[in-house]
Design a protein around this motif. Structure first.
Motif, PDB file in Angstrom:
ATOM      1  N   TYR A  45       1.236  -2.412   4.380  1.00  0.00           N
ATOM      2  CA  TYR A  45       1.929  -2.440   3.089  1.00  0.00           C
ATOM      3  C   TYR A  45       1.364  -1.330   2.234  1.00  0.00           C
ATOM      4  O   TYR A  45       0.175  -1.313   1.924  1.00  0.00           O
ATOM      5  N   GLU A  46       2.217  -0.369   1.896  1.00  0.00           N
ATOM      6  CA  GLU A  46       1.755   0.744   1.055  1.00  0.00           C
ATOM      7  C   GLU A  46       2.692   0.885  -0.140  1.00  0.00           C
ATOM      8  O   GLU A  46       3.764   1.473  -0.020  1.00  0.00           O
ATOM      9  N   PRO A  47       2.297   0.321  -1.274  1.00  0.00           N
ATOM     10  CA  PRO A  47       3.109   0.525  -2.479  1.00  0.00           C
ATOM     11  C   PRO A  47       3.163   2.019  -2.782  1.00  0.00           C
ATOM     12  O   PRO A  47       2.119   2.644  -2.978  1.00  0.00           O
ATOM     13  N   VAL A  48       4.356   2.589  -2.765  1.00  0.00           N
ATOM     14  CA  VAL A  48       4.496   4.044  -2.873  1.00  0.00           C
ATOM     15  C   VAL A  48       3.888   4.547  -4.180  1.00  0.00           C
ATOM     16  O   VAL A  48       3.304   5.632  -4.244  1.00  0.00           O
ATOM     17  N   GLN A 104      -1.897  -8.596  -6.590  1.00  0.00           N
ATOM     18  CA  GLN A 104      -0.571  -7.999  -6.316  1.00  0.00           C
ATOM     19  C   GLN A 104      -0.426  -7.723  -4.821  1.00  0.00           C
ATOM     20  O   GLN A 104       0.607  -8.010  -4.217  1.00  0.00           O
ATOM     21  N   ALA A 105      -1.460  -7.138  -4.243  1.00  0.00           N
ATOM     22  CA  ALA A 105      -1.418  -6.799  -2.821  1.00  0.00           C
ATOM     23  C   ALA A 105      -1.322  -8.065  -1.982  1.00  0.00           C
ATOM     24  O   ALA A 105      -0.481  -8.156  -1.073  1.00  0.00           O
ATOM     25  N   GLN A 106      -2.131  -9.066  -2.292  1.00  0.00           N
ATOM     26  CA  GLN A 106      -2.125 -10.316  -1.526  1.00  0.00           C
ATOM     27  C   GLN A 106      -0.748 -10.989  -1.581  1.00  0.00           C
ATOM     28  O   GLN A 106      -0.269 -11.514  -0.568  1.00  0.00           O
ATOM     29  N   LEU A 132      -2.151  -4.414   7.060  1.00  0.00           N
ATOM     30  CA  LEU A 132      -3.114  -3.554   6.368  1.00  0.00           C
ATOM     31  C   LEU A 132      -2.607  -3.233   4.972  1.00  0.00           C
ATOM     32  O   LEU A 132      -1.401  -3.186   4.729  1.00  0.00           O
ATOM     33  N   TYR A 133      -3.542  -2.951   4.063  1.00  0.00           N
ATOM     34  CA  TYR A 133      -3.153  -2.454   2.737  1.00  0.00           C
ATOM     35  C   TYR A 133      -3.334  -0.949   2.724  1.00  0.00           C
ATOM     36  O   TYR A 133      -4.365  -0.432   3.174  1.00  0.00           O
ATOM     37  N   GLY A 142      -7.188  -1.761   6.296  1.00  0.00           N
ATOM     38  CA  GLY A 142      -6.654  -0.735   5.404  1.00  0.00           C
ATOM     39  C   GLY A 142      -6.143   0.469   6.170  1.00  0.00           C
ATOM     40  O   GLY A 142      -6.659   0.810   7.238  1.00  0.00           O
ATOM     41  N   LEU A 143      -5.098   1.083   5.625  1.00  0.00           N
ATOM     42  CA  LEU A 143      -4.632   2.392   6.093  1.00  0.00           C
ATOM     43  C   LEU A 143      -5.093   3.356   5.009  1.00  0.00           C
ATOM     44  O   LEU A 143      -4.587   3.343   3.889  1.00  0.00           O
ATOM     45  N   ILE A 144      -6.099   4.155   5.341  1.00  0.00           N
ATOM     46  CA  ILE A 144      -6.855   4.896   4.330  1.00  0.00           C
ATOM     47  C   ILE A 144      -6.439   6.361   4.326  1.00  0.00           C
ATOM     48  O   ILE A 144      -6.484   7.021   5.370  1.00  0.00           O
TER      49      ILE A 144
END
Length: 259
Positions: free
Chosen positions: A167-170, A183-185, A209-210, A231-233
């Protein structure tokens, strides 16, 4: 104390790197890693796959690609097939990153076809979903991420338990803004419920992943959330100390007792 499923920390180098910088970075990561409890991957630009495969050999670092073609082979100039990636020992491939959707016009269907091709070659697709600021402000977050994931579930339902979702909030990518852990959860929980509907009990094992500006300072708080599995870092994956600190936070989160 219950062990959580293995978290995954995947670096996305984006279009960054040089032979010299990559060597310094991967050597520092390999030297600082030991035997992490979590899974670790670096998704590198295609020209560097061979170099990083060699540098990370026999280490805990898995190799990832930043994209994969939906086609097996043929007249698709500039594309890399899953079969080619497989030959370089690629274990993960990012599909549907917001930058691909935004700048290369990738549709939900195209992303789904890429995920299917990766799976067919034993490569785990990291399927990215996320909303823009405009969509979040319009209250469309749930609708957008569910639509993006639904396309992938529709085409890959039989092996959906083998994907990773990011999940990657643009609005939080490269902007320095981060979704709050709450928010992420909330979005991760929504995605988990959608996966559960598709995969039943197997959904609990699918890692979500966040991927929105996770860094050394906020990783521990984000990774403590019940449905955030890693995480996707982006930027922080190019700095060995920061990336190692995020990995340490993931290891710590895995050994913490469940609330």
């Amino acid at each position: 104390m219950t062990m959580h499923k293995k978290k995954l920390v995947a670096g996305n180098w984006k279009m960054n790197g040089t032979l010299a910088a990559n060597e310094a970075l991967v050597k520092a990561l390999v030297g600082g890693l030991d035997s992490p409890a979590c899974d670790v991957a670096v998704c590198v630009p295609a020209p560097y796959l061979s170099q990083v495969q060699s540098l990370a050999k026999d280490s805990a670092i898995a190799l990832g690609a930043q994209d994969v073609s939906a086609h097996a082979s043929g007249a698709f100039t500039g594309e890399q097939s899953a079969g080619m990636l497989q030959e370089f020992g690629v274990r993960y491939a990012i599909v549907g990153h917001s930058e691909r959707r935004q700048y290369h016009g990738e549709s939900d269907e195209a992303v789904s076809a890429k995920a299917a091709m990766a799976l067919r070659h034993g490569i785990t697709p990291i399927v990215c979903v996320g909303e823009t600021l405009q969509q979040r402000e319009a209250g469309q977050t749930d609708e957008v991420v569910k639509r993006q994931l639904a396309a992938v579930i529709h085409d890959n339902g039989h092996c959906i338990s083998e994907i990773v979702v990011a999940y990657e909030p643009v609005w939080a990518i490269g902007t320095g803004k981060t979704a709050t852990p709450e928010q992420a959860q909330a979005v991760h929980h929504l995605l988990r419920a959608q996966l559960h509907h598709a995969a039943g009990d197997h959904a609990a094992g699918i890692r979500i992943l966040y991927g929105g500006s996770m860094n050394a300072a906020n990783a521990a708080q984000l990774l403590a959330q019940p449905d955030i599995d890693g995480g996707l870092i982006g930027g922080a994956s190019l700095k060995a100390p920061d990336f190692l600190q995020i990995i340490a936070a993931a290891n710590q989160a895995m050994s913490a007792p469940r609330a």
